[in-house]
Each structure stands twice: as structure tokens, then as C-alpha cells.
Motif scaffolding. Structure first.
Motif, PDB file in Angstrom:
ATOM      1  N   UNK B 278      31.520  39.626   4.216  1.00  0.00           N
ATOM      2  CA  UNK B 278      30.332  40.178   4.687  1.00  0.00           C
ATOM      3  C   UNK B 278      29.445  40.213   6.420  1.00  0.00           C
ATOM      4  N   UNK B 279      29.803  41.343   6.765  1.00  0.00           N
ATOM      5  CA  UNK B 279      29.600  41.033   8.584  1.00  0.00           C
ATOM      6  C   UNK B 279      27.812  41.305   8.596  1.00  0.00           C
ATOM      7  N   UNK B 280      27.418  40.784  10.266  1.00  0.00           N
ATOM      8  CA  UNK B 280      26.104  41.160  10.116  1.00  0.00           C
ATOM      9  C   UNK B 280      26.733  42.124  11.820  1.00  0.00           C
ATOM     10  N   UNK B 281      25.221  42.808  12.490  1.00  0.00           N
ATOM     11  CA  UNK B 281      25.788  43.636  13.610  1.00  0.00           C
ATOM     12  C   UNK B 281      26.656  44.239  13.544  1.00  0.00           C
ATOM     13  N   UNK B 282      25.993  45.235  12.602  1.00  0.00           N
ATOM     14  CA  UNK B 282      26.706  46.710  11.807  1.00  0.00           C
ATOM     15  C   UNK B 282      26.406  47.590  12.548  1.00  0.00           C
ATOM     16  N   UNK B 283      24.597  47.784  13.110  1.00  0.00           N
ATOM     17  CA  UNK B 283      23.848  48.784  13.919  1.00  0.00           C
ATOM     18  C   UNK B 283      24.304  48.496  15.166  1.00  0.00           C
ATOM     19  N   UNK B 284      24.984  47.602  15.860  1.00  0.00           N
ATOM     20  CA  UNK B 284      25.172  47.486  16.841  1.00  0.00           C
ATOM     21  C   UNK B 284      27.305  47.032  17.180  1.00  0.00           C
ATOM     22  N   UNK B 285      27.219  49.127  17.068  1.00  0.00           N
ATOM     23  CA  UNK B 285      28.612  49.466  16.863  1.00  0.00           C
ATOM     24  C   UNK B 285      29.630  48.238  16.232  1.00  0.00           C
ATOM     25  N   UNK B 286      28.871  47.743  15.209  1.00  0.00           N
ATOM     26  CA  UNK B 286      29.941  46.344  14.611  1.00  0.00           C
ATOM     27  C   UNK B 286      30.422  45.117  15.274  1.00  0.00           C
ATOM     28  N   UNK B 287      29.450  45.023  16.180  1.00  0.00           N
ATOM     29  CA  UNK B 287      29.709  43.831  17.075  1.00  0.00           C
ATOM     30  C   UNK B 287      30.481  42.795  16.319  1.00  0.00           C
ATOM     31  N   UNK B 288      29.504  42.675  15.352  1.00  0.00           N
ATOM     32  CA  UNK B 288      30.040  41.286  14.422  1.00  0.00           C
ATOM     33  C   UNK B 288      31.407  41.515  13.641  1.00  0.00           C
ATOM     34  N   UNK B 289      31.946  42.494  13.526  1.00  0.00           N
ATOM     35  CA  UNK B 289      32.445  42.565  12.711  1.00  0.00           C
ATOM     36  C   UNK B 289      33.964  41.896  13.862  1.00  0.00           C
ATOM     37  N   UNK B 290      33.448  42.748  15.000  1.00  0.00           N
ATOM     38  CA  UNK B 290      34.587  42.472  16.220  1.00  0.00           C
ATOM     39  C   UNK B 290      35.236  41.095  16.235  1.00  0.00           C
TER      40      UNK B 290
END
Lengths: 228, 562
Positions: B278-290
Motif C-alpha cells: 500500500x504505497x503513498x505518493x501516488x499523485x506525485x509521480x509515484x514517488x513513494x513506490x520508487x
């Protein structure tokens, strides 16, 4: 401009008392002490009434007119009359005429009533941005109250201080005094029982106070004439 | 009567009285008054900087008179708040107004009550498509403009409707509210918005171990299922993102629940590890996933067979899309696609394949699977969106509320993903075996999906405004922990090109004010009344004294006492 509104309502509520004091010969005879003493008596009366109301009255949930409660309130309202009697007869006044005595007592009484009942709501409410007509109506009510207090004081002085009254007028005097004394109950009945709005109630108060003042003036002058 | 002691004692008493009175005045002056005609909850437009350029509404405090759209033409609006209900909103008017940088005191947009997650409930929305398009356009306009005055959103209710009707009436009579003509005043007493100091992104990962038989030296392969849970919208306090990406979160939790049932028994445990993210930062170019992927051990990253990312699967009818970045001829992609298509056929729905190449030099990451692909992990995104969303689009905006999500669609999506995963894990490709059949103990649970969807539709989830120990994030972690073996939480700072400002919601006080002219008039009237009263009293008392001459008045000379 909210302090402006507060100032306006304040001069409407408290101005007439000061005007009355300075316009009539009361100021010439320096009857301020009498007024102050009457105000203090009102304070004491108010405290006694508060204690009685708290002890005997039930808090009703709805805002309707409960005859038993109103009757109880009217009975407690007669403590007002007792206080006025005390102020008129028992306090040692300096050598001022009866004419000015009742005026000074009535004035002090009404001023204390206005301050106690109307100053706090005015300060808290009229300074806000929100505009309502309530405070102006309250000021008009204070004016009516002033006239009523002075008439009540006049009738009171007639009843208790004047010894030789024409026999025919005595029941009228007592009747008028009774009406004026029960005025608070009448207004609360109008507001709660008949559901009158505030402006209408204030109009009624002004009208009755002026008519009662006129009647008591006539009675007072009628009682003066025989002894001349 | 006056002796020397009395004045001294009197003076002391007076002094103490003065101090008491002064204290009383100080106390009384501190009484703050807040009795308004109406008080409404309002939600501010987002304020953010992207690469240093300011966007959104740059102010929060409001203290102006109100006007409606019927204002007389040519009047100066720089000290007026425009109040516009959504049904009367003309998007071209607003766009022109903002683009021409016309001055305005503030803007208040009234949204229909059905959209409110506090009071709207599950009422049906009339003219869904029209409202959705209007809101999407409005949001796009506001989010990408730099607006130098406060912009707020509020929900219509009876109080504010009566206020609006009154304002319209006054405006039509040609009297817009100013200081000299009375009317309504809107006051929002907040402080200046400050930057959010170090916004955190919290990634939650859950690990479900596969069956490791003795002698299995190599690590088991892993399959990852990922969904981003945070949102972004024009009003961050209202961005509940039921579809983007509430549907994805709910689907992930349900898949985790189903596989935890399967994996709880060693006899049915598959030979694959399952990694839920469950990642965060999705709207910001998926920063959290990175950041999450970068934190992985090299071995773990290499053991991932493939990853399925879920994004907006809540309001589709018959067609879902699989977005990939590796070319469709790639063997792994083919395998994933065929697996999903076979199950889709049985479930009577269609899946299409969309290929979008990644440009490594372009920082824009439009789909979550691209972050996996950049680290050479095979991944695909399952979504109902066929077109790639732009930056800060389809991230849970004003129109993305509970009414626009269909839980049956989510149920079908879960069946699709779970069934195809299970066939891959247990090696049943091509066989017509339904593991998660309806009416079985492994059936997809619509009630579970519905209840979590309801919760998500009432929780705004914009990442910079979620603290490290936000209760919702903790609840997600707890829920995932109930299904998997091990849960880890990773906190990262949201750095990069975005800066956010706080003050997302406030309370609007609506006052009905009287004009200055009214006050002056009243003063005039009262002054004349008092003067008349004074003269009346003087005349009558002097007259009265003449009438009543029965007692002699004491000499009326005031003695000046020393």
C-alpha cells in the motif's frame, strides 16, 4: 461599526435616566444620594427575589405559559413592591419634598433595573458584527420601565406617605398600583401565552407605561388639591 | 457632618473600588463574541508550489462582503466574496476571470449536498455525468492556476441557501453589499497558511510467505500486488478518492484476505511469496513506490516474478485495461495477459492491453508499474482508465465520491485478479477450475468490500496532511496485518518538486451587518429624542411646580461646599 451600535443602544437605554435627573429639579436639590440608596435597595430586592425563584420555581422545558408558575412569579414580584416600600419609607432622606422623593426613588430603582438586566446582554451582544433589532427594542423597553417605575413610586408614595387622601380615590390608587406592580407578569403572559413578538410587546409596554403615568399624575395632583 | 476621618476612609474605599472596577472592565473587554447568522464548514482550495511556481489559492483569511453572480456590472469586486452554487457555475466565466487576473476578494463555490460524505449519504446523484464533467473541469482549472485570493468549497444546506437567496435579492435590486449599504459579511478568522514542514509518505507492505519445502535452497519467487492509497484534489479536506484509488485499496485488502485463507493451511500454501504494497505518493509521480522499491534488497527485487498494480477499478462496465511498459511481445507480458484474458472470458468481461513506452529522462511517471519497470521488474497496471492520466489528474477529486463507485465492479475485478494469480501460483493455467467460486468458503465477500469502501469514502487522504501516526494509516496497517504474516511500515519524506501549505478547512461565519449610514441615522434619531425628552421634562416640571404650589420649595441655590 459595532462599538458605534453599542454606543447608540447604550445611550438609548441609560440616557433617559441621566436626562431625567438633570432636566427636572432633582439635580437642583442634590437628590443623588436618594437615588443611589434606592438602587442599592433594588439590588437587595433582586437578590431576595433570585433566591425565592430558585427555591420555589420549577424549570420548565417548553417555553409555554404555565399559569401556576406565572402566579408564583407574580407573588414573588410583590417582593418588588415591598422593596419599594422600604425605600420610600424607611430610608432616612434629607429634607426633600415628597414630590421629589418619589421621583428620585423611582429613578434610582429604574436605573438599577436597567443596569442589572440590560447592560450585560448589551455589552456581549451589541458589539458583534451581527445586527439585530433586539437591542434597540430593549432600549425602548428600558424607557418604558423608567416611566413605570416612577409611576409605581408615585402611587406608592401616595399609598404610604400621604395621610389624608380623598376617600373615593383610595380604591383607584390601589387598583392602579396593583396593575403597575403586576406589569411583568402581564408582559410575560403576552409573550409566552399569546405569542406576541418582541416589537409588539415593547409597543404595548410603552403605551401602558405612558397611560399609567398619566393616570398616576392625575391621581397625584388630585390628592394634592384638597390640602391646599 | 463631615469629619476628618470619613474622607480618608472613603478615599480608600473608593480606591479599592476603582481597582475592582478596572479589573472588571479588563475581564469584560476580553469577552469574545461570535453570534453569527450562520456558521458553515468550508474547505479551502489546495495551495502548493511545483518546482517553485505557486499554484492554487494563496490566501486563507477572509473578511469581506458577499455578492452573488447577479452583481451589477461594472462594480468593483476586489473587496467582495463571490458565492456561486455549482448549478449556476459558468466555467468559461470563471476561466476568463482567473486568466485575466481580475481582482476578487474571495470565491465560495457551493457544492450540492449529495456529494458531502458527512451528510450526503448514499442518495442518488441527478445528472451524474454532467456534474462529473463540470467538477472535473473546475478542478482542473483551479488546481493549475495561481489564484491570489481565498477559494473555498462548501456544501449547500438550508441556512446558506436562505443567505444566498437574500444576497441575490439584494443584488438584483442593484445594491451590492458594501460598508455603506449593509448586507452580509463573510468572515473566516484563520492565520496565514504555512508550509507543511516535512510531509511524510508512509508505505505499508505485507508479506505472505510461500511454502518452503526442505532442501529448497533458492528463495521462492514472489508476486507483488500494489495499490497507492493517497489522493490529491482541489479541496484536500474533501479528497476521499473513492475510485482513485479507494477501489484499488479495497481490492488489495480483499485479495490479501482470500490468499491468507489459502495460505493458512500448509496443504494449500502456494510456492510463491506474496508481497502486498500500500504505497503513498501516488499523485506525485509515484514517488513513494520508487522509494519503497529502492529500499528493497537486491535479492528480493530479483525474486519478484511480476507485479500487478491496481488503479481505479470501481466504475467500469465491461472492459478493463492492462497497461504495460514492456512491449507486448515480451514473454512475461504475454503470460500475464493471457492469464488475465482467460479468466476474463469466463467472467464475461473484456481486458485490453495498452503499451506505453517509458522515457527514462522524463521524470513524469504516469502509472505505478513504470516505477517497477525502471528497476527492471516486470509489472502491469490493471485499470478502467484507457487514457493515461495527466499529472494530478484522476487522483481522487471533488467528483470522486461514494456515489460514483460500483461495488459489483470491484467484486468482479477482485475475482479476475485473484483467480488469475491463483492459477499462476498453483499451475492451473488454461484449466477451467474456479478456486474463488461463489457460495464457497473462498468466495469474494461483497460486504467486506462495501464496508471498507464506505470507510474510505469518508476519509480524505492527501499525503502531506497525513501525519506519521495518522489513525487511518494505522488502521490500514492493522487490517493488512490481520491477513499477512509480516507487516512493515516505511516512512519517507515527500521531497522533490512539490511543497504544500496547510489550512485545509475552516469555519465560515456569516454576519448580517447594518450599514454605517444606518448607525449614523440611528444616532441622529436618538440624539433628537433625548433632546426632546430633556426639553419636555424641563417644561413640564417647571409647569408642574407652578401648578402644585401647596408647599414652599426650599431656596434653590446650590451651596458650594468647601
Amino acid at each position: 461599526m459595532t462599538m458605534f451600535h453599542f454606543f447608540n443602544c447604550a445611550i438609548l437605554t441609560f440616557g433617559p435616566h441621566a436626562i431625567y435627573y438633570s432636566a427636572t429639579p432633582l439635580s437642583e436639590y442634590d437628590t443623588l444620594g436618594t437615588s443611589v440608596k434606592a438602587a442599592l435597595v433594588y439590588l437587595g430586592t433582586a437578590l431576595v427575589k433570585l433566591v425565592c425563584l430558585a427555591t420555589f420555581l420549577k424549570v420548565s422545558e417548553n417555553d409555554g405559559f404555565d399559569p401556576y408558575q406565572e402566579l408564583l412569579k407574580a407573588v414573588i414580584g410583590f417582593i418588588d413592591v415591598a422593596g419599594l416600600y422600604f425605600a420610600l419609607t424607611q430610608l432616612t432622606h434629607r429634607n426633600i419634598s415628597q414630590n421629589h422623593k418619589f421621583q428620585a426613588v423611582g429613578l434610582g430603582w429604574a436605573f438599577a433595573d436597567s443596569v442589572l438586566h440590560r447592560l450585560a446582554p448589551l455589552w456581549v451582544g451589541a458589539r458583534g458584527l451581527e445586527f439585530t433589532w433586539d437591542f434597540i427594542l430593549q432600549g425602548l423597553e428600558a424607557n418604558a420601565n423608567l416611566v413605570l417605575s416612577i409611576s409605581l413610586a408615585a402611587l406608592g408614595s401616595l399609598m404610604w406617605l400621604r395621610k389624608n387622601k380623598p376617600k373615593t380615590l383610595i380604591p383607584i390608587i390601589y387598583a392602579c398600583a396593583g396593575i403597575v406592580a403586576t406589569m411583568p407578569s402581564i408582559t410575560s403572559y403576552l409573550r409566552r401565552g399569546l405569542g406576541w413578538h418582541f416589537p409588539k410587546v415593547v409597543g404595548f409596554e410603552l403605551f401602558t407605561s405612558l397611560s399609567m403615568a398619566f393616570i398616576s399624575w392625575q391621581l397625584f395632583s388630585a390628592c394634592q388639591r384638597p390640602s391646599s | 457632618m463631615a469629619n476628618s476621618k470619613k474622607p480618608g476612609g472613603l478615599r480608600e474605599m473608593l480606591e479599592s473600588m476603582y481597582s475592582v472596577i478596572a479589573l472588571l472592565f479588563i475581564l469584560v473587554a476580553c469577552v469574545e463574541l461570535c453570534d453569527a447568522a450562520a456558521a458553515v464548514d468550508v474547505y479551502r482550495l489546495i495551495q502548493y508550489d511545483m518546482s517553485g511556481s505557486p499554484f492554487g489559492s494563496r490566501f486563507a483569511a477572509l473578511n469581506h462582503h458577499a455578492a452573488s453572480l447577479h452583481f451589477p456590472p461594472g462594480v468593483d469586486l476586489s473587496r467582495t466574496v463571490l458565492i456561486i452554487p455549482l448549478r449556476e457555475l459558468n466555467i468559461t466565466f470563471v476561466r476568463e476571470y482567473i486568466n485575466q487576473k481580475n481582482p476578487l476578494g474571495g470565491l465560495l463555490v457551493l457544492l450540492p449536498e449529495v456529494l458531502s460524505f458527512k451528510t450526503g449519504g448514499n442518495k442518488q446523484v441527478h445528472e451524474k455525468e454532467k456534474m462529473k464533467n463540470l467538477l472535473a473541469e473546475l478542478e482542473r482549472l483551479l488546481v493549475h492556476s495561481n489564484i491570489p485570493y481565498p477559494v473555498y468549497f462548501a456544501f449547500e444546506n438550508d441556512e446558506i441557501d436562505t443567505v444566498l437567496a437574500d444576497i441575490k435579492k439584494n443584488d438584483l435590486m442593484g445594491q451590492p453589499a458594501t460598508a455603506t449599504t449593509g448586507g452580509y459579511k463573510f468572515v473566516i478568522p484563520t492565520t496565514e497558511p504555512k508550509k507543511v514542514a516535512s510531509p511524510t509518505m508512509t508505505n505499508i507492505q505485507g508479506w505472505l510467505s510461500g511454502l518452503k519445502t526442505d532442501g529448497d535452497a533458492n528463495q521462492l519467487p514472489t508476486i507483488a500486488i500494489v495499490a497507492s492509497y493517497d489522493t490529491f484534489g482541489a479541496a484536500p479536506a474533501l479528497s476521499v478518492g473513492s475510485n482513485s484509488n479507494g477501489s484499488g485499496i479495497v481490492a488489495l485488502l480483499e485479495i490479501a484476505r482470500l490468499f491468507s485463507l489459502l495460505y493458512s493451511n500448509p496443504k494449500t500454501r502456494g510456492r510463491y511469496n506474496l508481497l502486498f504494497g500500500l504505497t503513498s505518493g501516488g499523485p506525485y509521480n509515484y514517488n513513494g513506490t520508487q522509494k519503497w522499491l529502492r529500499s528493497f534488497d537486491q535479492r528480493l527485487r530479483e525474486s519478484i516474478d511480476y507485479a500487478i498494480c491496481l488503479n481505479s477499478i470501481g466504475s467500469w462496465d465491461n472492459e478493463l485495461w492492462i497497461h504495460v511498459s514492456k512491449p507486448p511481445e515480451n514473454a512475461y507480458i504475454k503470460q500475464i495477459f493471457e492469464g488475465l484474458s482467460n479468466v476474463a472470458e469466463e467472467l464475461d468481461l473484456k481486458v485490453g492491453l495498452k503499451h506505453k513506452k517509458i522515457n527514462i529522462s522524463n521524470p513524469r511517471v504516469a502509472w505505478e508499474h513504470e516505477q517497477f519497470s525502471r528497476l527492471r521488474v516486470t509489472a502491469a497496471t490493471l485499470s478502467e482508465l484507457s487514457v493515461t492520466p495527466e499529472l494530478l489528474e484522476s487522483t481522487g477529486g471533488l467528483f470522486d465520491t461514494r456515489q460514483y463507485v460500483n461495488e459489483t465492479a470491484i467484486v468482479r475485478g477482485v475475482k479476475l485478479v485473484a483467480e488469475s494469480l491463483a492459477r499462476h501460483i498453483y499451475g492451473h493455467q488454461g484449466k477451467n477450475i474456479q478456486i474463488f467460486a461463489d457460495e464457497s468458503s473462498l468466495a469474494v465477500n461483497p460486504a467486506y468490500i462495501r464496508s471498507w469502501l464506505d470507510v474510505l469514502s469518508q476519509t480524505p487522504r492527501v499525503a502531506p496532511f497525513l501525519s506519521k501516526d495518522d489513525p487511518f494509516v494505522m488502521a490500514l496497517k492493522k487490517e493488512l496485518a490481520g491477513h499477512v504474516d509480516e507487516v512493515n511500515v516505511q516512512h519517507e519524506t515527500l521531497e522533490g518538486i512539490f511543497t504544500f501549505y496547510d489550512s485545509t478547512s475552516a469555519r465560515l461565519n456569516i454576519y448580517q451587518v447594518a450599514s454605517v449610514t444606518f448607525d449614523l441615522l440611528l444616532l441622529l434619531v436618538l440624539g433628537s429624542y433625548l433632546i426632546v425628552l430633556f426639553s419636555f421634562l424641563v417644561i413640564t416640571t417647571r409647569g408642574l411646580d407652578d401648578l402644585i404650589s401647596l408647599f414652599r420649595r426650599p431656596p434653590s441655590r446650590k451651596l458650594k461646599t468647601a
